[in-house]
Design a protein around this motif. Sequence first.
Motif, mmCIF file in Angstrom:
data_model
loop_
_atom_site.group_PDB
_atom_site.id
_atom_site.type_symbol
_atom_site.label_atom_id
_atom_site.label_comp_id
_atom_site.label_asym_id
_atom_site.label_seq_id
_atom_site.Cartn_x
_atom_site.Cartn_y
_atom_site.Cartn_z
ATOM 1 N N PHE A 578 16.241 5.569 -1.235
ATOM 2 C CA PHE A 578 15.881 6.480 -0.149
ATOM 3 C C PHE A 578 16.599 7.803 -0.367
ATOM 4 N N ILE A 579 16.054 8.874 0.245
ATOM 5 C CA ILE A 579 16.687 10.192 0.182
ATOM 6 C C ILE A 579 17.079 10.607 1.595
ATOM 7 N N LEU A 580 18.317 11.038 1.755
ATOM 8 C CA LEU A 580 18.849 11.397 3.069
ATOM 9 C C LEU A 580 19.195 12.880 3.127
ATOM 10 N N LYS A 581 19.006 13.454 4.310
ATOM 11 C CA LYS A 581 19.460 14.820 4.594
ATOM 12 C C LYS A 581 20.208 14.775 5.910
ATOM 13 N N ASN A 582 21.488 15.145 5.883
ATOM 14 C CA ASN A 582 22.347 15.051 7.072
ATOM 15 C C ASN A 582 22.322 13.638 7.653
ATOM 16 N N GLU A 583 22.402 12.659 6.742
ATOM 17 C CA GLU A 583 22.448 11.230 7.083
ATOM 18 C C GLU A 583 21.161 10.736 7.759
ATOM 19 N N LYS A 584 20.102 11.517 7.684
ATOM 20 C CA LYS A 584 18.808 11.112 8.230
ATOM 21 C C LYS A 584 17.813 10.980 7.081
ATOM 22 N N VAL A 585 17.075 9.868 7.059
ATOM 23 C CA VAL A 585 16.155 9.615 5.949
ATOM 24 C C VAL A 585 14.966 10.569 6.021
ATOM 25 N N LEU A 586 14.470 10.986 4.852
ATOM 26 C CA LEU A 586 13.296 11.862 4.804
ATOM 27 C C LEU A 586 12.047 11.088 5.220
ATOM 28 N N SER A 587 11.094 11.805 5.768
ATOM 29 C CA SER A 587 9.821 11.195 6.140
ATOM 30 C C SER A 587 8.983 10.925 4.893
ATOM 31 N N VAL A 588 7.904 10.184 5.060
ATOM 32 C CA VAL A 588 7.020 9.874 3.933
ATOM 33 C C VAL A 588 6.477 11.156 3.311
ATOM 34 N N ASP A 589 6.007 12.083 4.155
ATOM 35 C CA ASP A 589 5.439 13.332 3.632
ATOM 36 C C ASP A 589 6.484 14.164 2.899
#
Length: 690
Positions: A578-589
């Motif tokens: 998975f890829i995270l930004k500010n500890e939040k996972v990126l959406s599918v899009d």
Amino acid sequence: MINNVLIEDQYKRTRLFEKENINYLVRVLKRFNTVPKINNINIITSNSEPDLFKIVPNKSVIIGSSFLDKPVLALIYLRYGIEWQLWYKALGKDKSNALLCDLAALKVTKIFYGILPKVDKEKVKKLNHFLIDMIKDDEHLNAESLLKYAELESLHGIKNSKKVFEKSWEPILENLAKPTEYLLMSGGDLRLNIDEIELLNKYGCRPFPRPDAFTFASSTATSISNFAFDKTDKIRRILIQNSLKKGFKDTTIAFSELLKSNLRKTLKIKEECQIIFSPSGTDSALQIAAITQIISDKEITHILVASDETGSGVPAALKGCHFENTTALNYPVTKGDKIDGFRDVDLIKIPLRDENGELKSTLQMDAEVFAAISKTNEQGRHIVLHVMDQSKLGYQSPSEEIIQKIDALKNLSIQIIIDGSQLRLDPKDIQNYLNKGYIITITGSKYFTGPPYSGALILPKNISRRINSIKVAIPAGLTNYYNHSDWPASWFCSKDLSDGFNYGSNMRWNAAIVEMERYYKTPILYRNMGIEMFCNFVEDSIKDAVFLEPLFGDKTKTNSYNSNEFGLRNICTIFPFFILKNEKVLSVDQVKNLYILLNSDLSDKFEGSSVEIIRLAAQKCHIGQPVNVKYGNDCQSAVLRISLGARVISESWVNRDISLFFRNIEAQMNQITLIIKKLELIINNPELLN
């Protein structure tokens, strides 16, 4: 007298080599690498006659220096000239009719022009050259129309004394008067088509070499290597020559049988085991559906394990339904409709993840599989159990223990299919499966990095003999899907299939087998050490990146088959995250956009940045495409994958030197580091993702 100078000697400080033209010229010259390489044919430039283009049969192609100021124009003319020489050589001793060479070279060059980038076509759009005009003309090419073009004859000076079009040329021109890169994207489906800007297909790769990209996408698809492309291009030249000499049909059948023989030899498959080629892994599932219907007159139930991580069209194929709107042989069909001749079957899907997106344990998967088989067996149905030996995320299910338990059931009618489409198997694993009577599906386009869309079934001795003894034809609708040459020649069931040939599928398999052969030339000790070294580095690199969250942490879930012996089946070679930004996972899009951006030159988005950042942004990185996976219980996201492919090993052993081998592995490990850095660069510029 013409002052002839070899084309390689033309590098001078002319306008062409000004700074702004260098990248453009480099790109055009890269495409020149797909032009056939013919021994003893010189490419010469003429300075004294700058507008000259001349073909000296069997000797050279002379091109005036004025062409070189317009690299795309030169590329098209040289493509025509080399192709003409290729067919002229193939004529053998009888050189009396050059009409075939004119026709074939023009056909090939028209296709070659058609798959040039849009920007290159714009370069020649307004040029007044008769060959360009002919290439852009939409008129259907045939012998009669070609006779109108006296200019072509003037290029080589040979008078076509016969001016007769031989009927035997038709299938040769239809199948082989195509550039190798075009053949590699034909005979599959629309997903192999390339866009006109980046020349990438839906899988993010090309049907010709792409050495400028870092490539670790073997869990999805990979651009063909220079090595395999050259070998496959050479095969096309041999096939043209043999077809003109021995006849098209005999040559093509011999080629198909040679491919099967080479695959047997490489994977150490016994002669009694049969191989059926198919254009894709999904087509192999359709072949399984047909074969099952032949060998059992009972009602049939397919139990598809890991249904959420197999090809999207597989469930439809197992039910005997069209899984696309066009077949690999280019027949229009309606997706979802039943194919003529198939019986109704039941399909039980057993996904690897539960409704919350949580990966099931080995015990849970085994219990579901055993329950489904027990219930179906009580109904007296024939069971087709599809075992997953490495899914697109690297999982295996069910366990060997549960399969042994299944064998103890009474009155059991079952056929086990091993989904080995990733082909992350060693030859001993394939032999073990075949000895147990299992059918195996493989592709040459995943671990072994052949071009996308090359499938095959390997059938054990007992099944092959059984099918050979049955006088029942496969479903009639499959005549739109397969050719007779793809199936074993002795089988009655496939006798009504087309007499045609899927050269796209065959060429892709040739490239895949070339990759297999050079992979197994690496000594097994170094091969295994290189695999361990690379995979350990990828695993650690993903775990060390705070913005990546690995999905391969629990190896007991990733590989349920335990063995102390080293093998591709029992180590992790696919690394999803998975890829995270500010500890939040990126959406599918966002993940899908990230995947595309990673595989693109983004240097124009970072103007004014440091040289290091601009170089990083420019680097094209091709990894495994997104797979939708829930993050936690309620957040739908997707993972990307970095995967070990055979080329990591084979291209490291190219010098056949131990110290260089490990240095080359380390160089590819450095590429992994840069891929992760580019991921971070994109994530830290969120406007790119939106």
